[in-house]
Design a protein around this motif. Sequence first.
Motif, mmCIF file in Angstrom:
data_model
loop_
_atom_site.group_PDB
_atom_site.id
_atom_site.type_symbol
_atom_site.label_atom_id
_atom_site.label_comp_id
_atom_site.label_asym_id
_atom_site.label_seq_id
_atom_site.Cartn_x
_atom_site.Cartn_y
_atom_site.Cartn_z
ATOM 1 N N VAL A 1 0.250 -20.494 -55.543
ATOM 2 C CA VAL A 1 0.869 -19.188 -55.784
ATOM 3 C C VAL A 1 -0.221 -18.213 -56.209
ATOM 4 C CG1 VAL A 1 2.584 -17.915 -57.109
ATOM 5 C CG2 VAL A 1 3.050 -20.269 -56.400
ATOM 6 N N PHE A 2 -0.287 -17.071 -55.521
ATOM 7 C CA PHE A 2 -1.327 -16.073 -55.738
ATOM 8 C C PHE A 2 -0.716 -14.793 -56.298
ATOM 9 C CE2 PHE A 2 -2.561 -18.856 -52.277
ATOM 10 C CZ PHE A 2 -3.879 -19.190 -52.590
ATOM 11 N N ALA A 3 -1.532 -14.042 -57.038
ATOM 12 C CA ALA A 3 -1.103 -12.743 -57.575
ATOM 13 C C ALA A 3 -2.339 -11.912 -57.877
ATOM 14 C CB ALA A 3 -0.261 -12.931 -58.836
ATOM 15 N N LEU A 4 -2.135 -10.620 -58.095
ATOM 16 C CA LEU A 4 -3.205 -9.753 -58.582
ATOM 17 C C LEU A 4 -3.448 -10.060 -60.056
ATOM 18 C CD1 LEU A 4 -2.053 -6.365 -57.002
ATOM 19 C CD2 LEU A 4 -3.852 -7.894 -56.152
ATOM 20 N N PRO A 5 -4.623 -9.725 -60.586
ATOM 21 C CA PRO A 5 -4.861 -9.903 -62.023
ATOM 22 C C PRO A 5 -3.787 -9.181 -62.828
ATOM 23 C CG PRO A 5 -6.908 -9.352 -60.896
ATOM 24 C CD PRO A 5 -5.806 -9.175 -59.891
ATOM 25 N N GLU A 6 -3.395 -9.772 -63.941
ATOM 26 C CA GLU A 6 -2.361 -9.156 -64.771
ATOM 27 C C GLU A 6 -2.807 -7.774 -65.218
ATOM 28 O OE1 GLU A 6 0.234 -11.417 -67.336
ATOM 29 O OE2 GLU A 6 -1.164 -13.104 -67.143
#
Length: 687
Positions: A680-685
């Motif tokens: 699961v990937f996301a942008l930095p918080e």
Amino acid sequence: MAQGSRAQGARAQNGSISFAGQVADGRALYAANCAACHGEGLSGGQFAAALKGPAFLANWGDVPVGDLEAYVRTSMPPGGSGRLSDDAYAALVALIVDENGGELAQPVGRGLASVMPPAPSAEEQNALGIGGISANHPLPAGPVPIDRFANYAPVTPAELANPAPEDWLTWRRGHNGQGFSPLAQINRDNIGQLGIAWAQALPAGANMNEPLVRDGVLYVFGFGDEIFAFDAASGRPLWRYQRQLPEGTSPLSKKTMALWDDMLIASTSDLHIIALDARTGRPVWDVPITDRPGFRNNGGPLVADGVVMNGLATTEPGGGLIAAFDAATGEHLWTFDTVAKTGTPGGDTWNGIPDDERRGGSVWTSGTFDAESGLALWGVAQTYDTGPLRDMQPGMNNDGLFTNSTLAFRPRTGELVWYYQHMPNDQYDLDWVFERVIGTIDVNGTPRRVVMTGGKEGLFDTLDAETGAYIDTADMGFQDFIIAIDPVTGRKTPDPALLPGRDKGNVFMCPHAGGGRNWSPTSFNQQTHQLFVNARDTCMELVPAENGFLSSGVDVFYSAPADSDGNYGFLQAIDMESGEVQWETRRRAPYDMGILGTAGGLLFTGAMDREFIAYDQQTGEQLWRTGLTGVPNASPITYAVDGRQYIAVVTGMGNPLAFGLPNFTPELPVPPVNSSSIYVFALPEGE
């Protein structure tokens, strides 16, 4: 529990029995039906876990006895749930209660609101006295995990037709099968910052499952028929369901599961449909799809109008089927044979072949649902038994319905409202069993709701969603055997010079029977009317053989096109209003997973070299890539939790796209260990 003879149960001559009597009867029943798997004395065996002790009570302590009884009755014996009598199941549960130190004032199943013995304390669970936590010196308070089920709301038909942007509720996100998300937090400008948010290992083996997400909970199907629920933001495990498959059952990955009301519905490798409580993973109902042998189940369920539908694949006489069940109860509603029989619509299209010798019509992809017309749309595959159909007999019809067709059903009744056969009498194994995409496009100046679907040859037919009337065909441009398409009916004419058979010479044609485009589902952008599809630039040589892969007497061999540049994977954007290919991008490693499109202007897909890649929807330019430990054979999804967007992908080499072409790219060997994980990937918080 192993399958055994039907027991008559724990009942005295006068019809009454005590809890102690149930326990006594339960011991005999357990020895005959359960000990082979769960071990003597309920202590665990080679094939199943213990049914007593701290580990068991950690899951079942303080749970209503009726819930345990329902679970045992709907899950055991594996592959044969419900085969014992009600009294027999009650006696077995009484034995489990007794062995865990419990005693009931009334027998199991007599209406008493009793519960299992309590879950053990930390000291009791730590039987060895090593590594436990002292109750005399408590730990400081830690963070309290978010309860993702605290405000769980049942899934509604309206949501399945038009999901909230943050959810991914069905295969291809919503009932329309578009595989496109309105989320745009991750976009062309910031994709370079995308990084791993969390990952979890899944059971090692083939996995082509497209996860589902609802209210911050991610559900995924694992190899060996295990189902997991994770916190979709952190990856924290919430529950796990393990199916006990009958001995000799080959586990098959499933493309999809389904959400309906408060249930997660899945199909199993032993040809059952199961409904689990979406909040706990405990079984609600469990029913067999068919009692006919020789089927395999690797598509998955579609749930619409309160009906669970599931297709099955087979090479046995009689052909494939689609079966339907009431979503609330599991009651069987109808079964449709995808190979038409004499006296039914399409039954006279099999060249005079007797009903019990007709083969084909497998269904190994889930359907879609058009909420506006109320029709469930299913795709049907070809037949490998091409020989009896190849040459039309005098006075006969050899189209072979319903192979290579779209079928439109009323879910509740099974009424076949319309059908359309995309490629009659397929002699090449170039089937049309893939996703049916529902959208609206401009046709002759008028908006029209349509169904779009394509076969392995890279032809995409557009049909009217309500009537099945043919509208148009778009060509990806790599097939060379269809020489004409009727502009009114859409009927396709193959080149007679390329008709294969044991009485012919070698035939070279494009694409290969493995595709072209194949298992990987497309993505459709409703705003731009673009369909995004990946495929493999391969051809085939059909070589005469006495006992060939196809019964017309040919074996099938891979080949590169004559003008190949060695880049076998390609991705296209097709304008479905004009039928024109707008752009194409190529790479050496073939694609082998589905496509995700987002409102952020991105496309996500992956390939045999274990790369997961993001492209620009407008141009096809590669914008981002990362490596994975395993081959991605599923379809990526996107969702949001607490305002943060995530991209998820499952690995686990297993669908046919992972085989056949490795020899084309020997410098890119497949992994020696077939692992499976979810990334699961996301942008930095804070971005």
